[in-house]
Write a protein that holds these residues in place. Structure first.
Motif, PDB file in Angstrom:
ATOM      1  N   MET A  94       1.463 -10.785  -3.174  1.00  0.00           N
ATOM      2  CA  MET A  94       0.200 -11.504  -3.326  1.00  0.00           C
ATOM      3  C   MET A  94       0.131 -12.129  -4.713  1.00  0.00           C
ATOM      4  N   GLU A 125      -2.332 -20.776  -0.493  1.00  0.00           N
ATOM      5  CA  GLU A 125      -3.237 -20.556   0.627  1.00  0.00           C
ATOM      6  C   GLU A 125      -4.506 -21.388   0.481  1.00  0.00           C
ATOM      7  N   ALA A 145     -15.670 -17.390   1.981  1.00  0.00           N
ATOM      8  CA  ALA A 145     -14.600 -16.416   1.796  1.00  0.00           C
ATOM      9  C   ALA A 145     -13.243 -17.093   1.692  1.00  0.00           C
ATOM     10  N   VAL A 191     -10.732 -13.293   6.675  1.00  0.00           N
ATOM     11  CA  VAL A 191     -10.221 -14.474   5.976  1.00  0.00           C
ATOM     12  C   VAL A 191      -9.686 -14.079   4.603  1.00  0.00           C
ATOM     13  N   ARG A 192     -10.449 -13.225   3.896  1.00  0.00           N
ATOM     14  CA  ARG A 192     -10.020 -12.781   2.565  1.00  0.00           C
ATOM     15  C   ARG A 192      -8.694 -12.026   2.654  1.00  0.00           C
ATOM     16  N   ARG A 250      -6.401 -12.233   4.978  1.00  0.00           N
ATOM     17  CA  ARG A 250      -5.276 -13.100   5.313  1.00  0.00           C
ATOM     18  C   ARG A 250      -4.825 -13.849   4.070  1.00  0.00           C
ATOM     19  N   ARG A 251      -5.840 -14.253   3.244  1.00  0.00           N
ATOM     20  CA  ARG A 251      -5.503 -14.991   2.029  1.00  0.00           C
ATOM     21  C   ARG A 251      -4.643 -14.130   1.109  1.00  0.00           C
ATOM     22  N   ARG A 252      -4.888 -12.822   1.154  1.00  0.00           N
ATOM     23  CA  ARG A 252      -4.118 -11.945   0.270  1.00  0.00           C
ATOM     24  C   ARG A 252      -2.802 -11.499   0.903  1.00  0.00           C
TER      25      ARG A 252
END
Lengths: 890, 116
Positions: A1, A9, A70, B55-56, B58-60
């Motif tokens: 990450m 992203e 979000a 969503v958060r 998946r972003r991570r």
């Protein structure tokens, strides 16, 4: 990450936004449907199950908002999204967008162009060190303290030596064009000279880059000076003249330069680009002969331009107070000059002078237009906001964030404003080219006008502010609205009135009022310009050409000069197409000059010795009066008899004859003035002393008799039959035949020579008329928009009325009446505003009252007609529709 | 947003989601119900608040998504735990256990207010 993948992203989210939105919608649909199905399985009705599942989810729109948040692209994505949304909605309503962008473009473009003109002419400080400390001194008559009167050499010397408030003070002779001929033969040219006192370079704080300036001892001439008012034969050259004449030779300092056939020592060379604050471009500076300042009789001889630099510690008021005290002392020393005290003015204002008012007026007009633009765009947005009330109500009901709605509205109006700003820059470029073309050469410093980065920033700021301001009200209104109210109103309400309608109407009324003010301003300027053209100058300008002709004293003694001007005029009169030719010391209608005390020695007023009458004294040669068409009313004109061998003879203007010899014939009477006593041989017609047609008494002397008094450079006037075009080539040939060393300096048609004061007025007029036209168009557009939207809202009401038997005529009358009521209120308010602003206009007007009834009525009538047209179209549409279809549509 | 999270300690929703996804890939609606079930209805999670959390995550990079047909042959977005998600869950669970043991030590065995 890693941070990188996070960024990736985010970017992906940004780029894939549309797909994301689609997928999110599908996902939530699936969620709600699955939940509904589940609940129905437990025996719930379809509707109830659906309701419960939506509650469990927490509202589709709300979840969407939270998910968008979000996604973490945050404000950037929101901004881009809102922007894209704004573009989409704006594209969807192309008509609205076009009108709004055009409105903004005109408003912003006009504002920018005029701001840059004002900036170039007014706001840029003088290009001298600490320009705020530069002042100009005038010596007005105590009866008119605002008079811009020149200073006498006697008073100048007193001011310079007997005050403490000034670091330096200088006198210059800008009073008339002074020139000198340099070189000879083919290379002969005339240059522009500025005689200045020694401290001149200290006042402007610009010193010669080569050599030196002048000393106090240079301020005394030896009496052989040429021009007569130069002191020592030493000269400081402009950088340009040094380059052109001496090829930029640095060893030129100390060498001799022949001017008017007399050797001058080159003392210095000024830095490149130096421009005199009062006289503008000058080719060379020579010391001013202040010898006359030592003679008390010159205490009434006003001809010097005086500028000074205040000491850092001294304020303008302190310096003025000191001059007032000194003035009282000087009154006792020079009884003939009582009451002519020095008055100080900041130099900046004096340089810009009369253009300042014109530009400020223009700035006001532009401000009004900008307000009008904002009001108009606000009105458009408001009308649109009402039309979209349903859309907002539905979105609010579905859980959309109100703050976000407001933001979206604002983004939309800012987008609109920016589009208008970009279009406005294009308009500004065009407008600036037009302004430069209109005012070039007549309005100081306008030629240097360019579009710069600051202007661009100014334009965009104006655009954004206009957008924010005009978008704010409709946005807040939309956010405050209770969705239920709107939705209910959609169903039931039939009349489009209410609070929102009133705001729209008052904006339209404001537009009409603003347009009225601009119309009145334009009308007044138009009327005064018309008057100006009707001014009786007292002489003719058509077909008359002028140029200055200097005779260098080194080659022409007194009698040779007297002879030459007469011979030249006679030779010119033999040319084909020339009616008459002559010369004069100062062209008519170009301002006061040689204003000398003049008294009657005979006749009824001879006893009033002390009575001081000022008259403009002029020296004429050749057939001057016939050349410019000044009529002889009594007696005779000058001829060959009036030469240096006989007692002085003068011609006087009718006004002087009436003033000094009331009730008797002036011919044969005697007057004293200009240190001579003369016999009046004739009376001629009055002429204007300035281009506003003000008549002033004149006394004319014959050059044959006055050639020895001083070196007169007479401006030649040549009247042609007008058909042959310019006579200049022929005139130059005659001149070269007589003396190849002479120069026809600054040739131009007489109408150009006298008309330059009118230029500022014409310039202003064109600008204001343009703005008025724009304002009128905007106001008409605004009225039209409000009325037609009102009609659209009330179409159901009209439908019902017509279905109940109301006549179509009655309904269109109702709409028209509404339009006229708004126009009447707008004109009434505009009238009040015009009254309040009338004082500002007065000084720009010529023989027109700022409350001229023709102008006020004309503007009101014009606006009423425009309002009628703007109201007629919606009125017609109101009744054109078939009531049945209108009612069914809702 | 604050009110529906009131029943959850910060960060717990994500832990619950990851733990649930350990069993099998799941769509949002299924996740909502499974969490409710697994947590014995203790946590009153508004279903909607699940989606922003997903969503958060998946972003991570803790979960990945794909569109698949459900048993009833409807298209739904399925969430699947990734290796990074597993690591994250392990860390979270370890620190959660440490924290909860410490807290349990402090508050001691079951007691009543009158005992103090």
């Amino acid at each position: 990450m890693s941070a990188l993948s996070d960024l990736g992203e985010r970017l992906r989210a940004l780029l894939m936004r549309r797909r994301e939105e689609r997928e999110l919608a599908a996902e939530l649909r699936f969620h709600v449907e699955s939940e509904t199905e589940l609940l129905r399985g437990s025996g719930m009705s379809e509707d109830e199950a659906r309701r419960r599942s939506l509650i469990a989810l927490g509202g589709v729109e709300r979840v969407k908002e939270e998910v968008r948040e979000a996604r973490g692209t945050g404000p950037l994505e929101d901004g881009v999204g809102d922007f894209a949304y704004a573009l989409r909605t704006l594209r969807r309503s192309a008509g609205f967008t076009t009108v709004a962008v055009l409105t903004l473009a005109v408003g912003i473009g006009g504002t920018t162009a005029v701001f840059s003109a004002v900036d170039a002419v007014l706001l840029q400080p003088l290009p001298y060190q600490e320009p705020g400390r530069l002042v100009r001194l005038y010596q007005p008559d105590s009866s008119n303290l605002d008079e811009r009167a020149y200073v006498t050499p006697v008073h100048f010397l007193a001011y310079r030596s007997r005050t403490e408030s000034f670091e330096a003070m200088a006198a210059m002779r800008t009073y008339s064009e002074s020139g000198a001929d340099v070189g000879s033969g083919e290379g002969a040219r005339r240059i522009r000279l500025l005689p200045v006192s020694a401290d001149y370079f200290d006042v402007v704080r610009v010193h010669p880059e080569l050599g030196r300036g002048f000393q106090r001892q240079d301020e005394r001439g030896d009496g052989t000076g040429d021009p007569a008012y130069t002191g020592a034969a030493t000269v400081v050259l402009s950088h340009r003249l040094w380059r052109e004449l001496l090829a930029g030779d640095r060893s030129a300092i100390g060498r001799s330069l022949s001017m008017n056939g007399r050797p001058f020592t080159i003392a210095g060379v000024m830095p490149q680009g130096y421009v005199d604050p009062v006289a503008g471009e000058v080719d060379a500076w020579v010391p001013l002969d202040l010898g006359p300042g030592l003679l008390p009789r010159n205490a009434t001889n006003h001809h010097l331009t005086v500028i000074a630099r205040l000491r850092p510690a001294a304020s303008l008021a302190q310096a003025q107070a000191e001059l007032d005290v000194l003035g009282a002392a000087l009154d006792r020393e020079y009884p003939a000059a009582v009451g002519r005290h020095a008055r100080l003015f900041p130099l900046q204002g004096e340089v810009v002078g009369s253009s300042r008012l014109a530009l400020e007026l223009m700035l006001g007009a532009v401000g009004l237009v900008l307000v009008l633009v904002c009001v108009n765009v606000a009105n458009l947005l408001l009308v649109r906001g009402s039309a979209r009330a349903r859309e907002f109500a539905v979105r609010t009901a579905l859980g959309a964030d109100r703050a976000r709605l407001v933001r979206q509205m604002l983004v939309e109006s800012v987008t609109l404003a920016l589009a208008g700003g970009v279009a406005g820059i294009a308009v500004a470029r065009l407008a600036m080219a037009a302004i430069v073309a209109l005012g070039a050469g007549r309005i100081p410093r306008l030629a240097s006008l360019t579009l710069d980065v600051r202007l661009l920033a100014f334009s965009l700021t104006v655009a954004t502010l206009a957008g924010l301001l005009s978008g704010l009200a409709p946005a807040l209104r939309a956010a405050r609205t209770q969705p239920g109210d709107v939705l209910r109103e959609e169903g039931g309400a039939t009349t489009g009135g209410g609070r929102r309608g009133r705001l729209r109407e008052s904006l339209a009324v404001a537009q009409l009022a603003l347009a009225f003010v601009l119309l009145v301003g334009a009308g007044l300027l138009l009327a005064s310009f018309q008057r100006l053209h009707e001014v009786q100058l007292g002489f003719r300008t058509d077909g008359v050409w002028t140029f200055e002709l200097n005779l260098p004293s080194a080659r022409y003694d007194t009698s040779a000069r007297a002879r030459f001007y007469e011979d030249f005029a006679r030779r010119v009169e033999t040319l084909p197409g020339v009616r008459a030719a002559g010369g004069i010391s100062r062209l008519p209608a170009t301002g006061m000059y040689h204003l000398w005390g003049t008294v009657a020695r005979t006749g009824p007023l001879a006893a009033e010795e002390g009575r001081y009458n000022e008259a403009n004294h002029r020296i004429v040669s050749g057939d001057y009066f016939r050349a410019v068409g000044i009529p002889l009313l009594e007696g005779r004109l000058f001829d060959a008899r009036d030469d240096a061998g006989v007692p002085d003879r003068v011609l006087v203007s009718r006004a002087l004859a009436l003033r000094l010899f009331p009730g008797v014939s002036a011919v044969g009477q005697r007057v004293a003035g200009g240190r001579r006593e003369s016999e009046i041989v004739g009376v001629v017609g009055d002429i204007a002393v300035d281009n506003e047609g003000r008549a002033s008494p004149h006394v004319y002397h014959s050059h044959r008799q006055w050639a020895g008094e001083r070196l007169w450079t007479l401006t030649q006037v040549v009247a042609t039959t007008g058909s042959a075009g310019t006579p200049l080539p022929q005139l130059r040939r005659v001149l070269a035949d007589l003396d190849p060393g002479l120069v026809a300096y600054r040739p131009m048609p007489l109408v150009d020579a006298v008309g330059s004061g009118a230029a500022v007025r014409l310039f202003t007029l064109r600008m204001v008329v343009t703005f008025a036209a724009v304002a009128l168009a905007l106001a008409a557009l605004g009225l039209f928009g409000v009325l037609s939207y009102g009609v659209k809202l009330r179409s159901r009401e009209f439908g019902i009325r017509m279905a109940l038997g109301a006549e179509r005529g009655a309904i269109s009358r109702m709409v028209l009446r509404q339009g006229f009521a708004m126009a009447a209120v707008g004109i009434g308010i505009g009238f009040m505003a015009a009254l309040a602003l009338s004082k500002l206009m007065t000084s720009l007007l010529f023989e027109v009252s700022p409350l001229d009834p023709r102008v006020l009525l004309g503007a009101a009538g014009f606006l009423a007609v425009v309002a009628a047209v703007a109201a007629y179209l919606p009125a017609r549409r109101a009744t054109a529709a078939d009531p049945r279809s209108t009612l069914q549509a809702q | 947003m604050a009110d529906e999270r009131a029943g959850l300690l910060p960060g717990t929703l994500e832990m619950l989601v990851l733990r649930t996804l350990l069993l099998e890939p799941m769509h949002g609606w299924g996740l909502a119900h499974r969490i409710q079930l697994l947590s014995r209805d203790v946590f009153n999670v508004t279903q909607g608040s699940l989606y922003p959390a997903l969503v958060r995550m998946r972003r991570r990079g803790w979960v990945r998504t794909s569109w698949r047909a459900t048993e009833k042959n409807r298209m739904a977005r399925y969430y699947e735990i990734t290796a990074a998600g597993r690591r994250r869950l392990e860390e979270e669970c370890a620190s959660w256990r440490r924290a909860s043991l410490a807290v349990n030590d402090v508050i001691g065995p079951k007691w009543a207010v009158e005992d103090l």
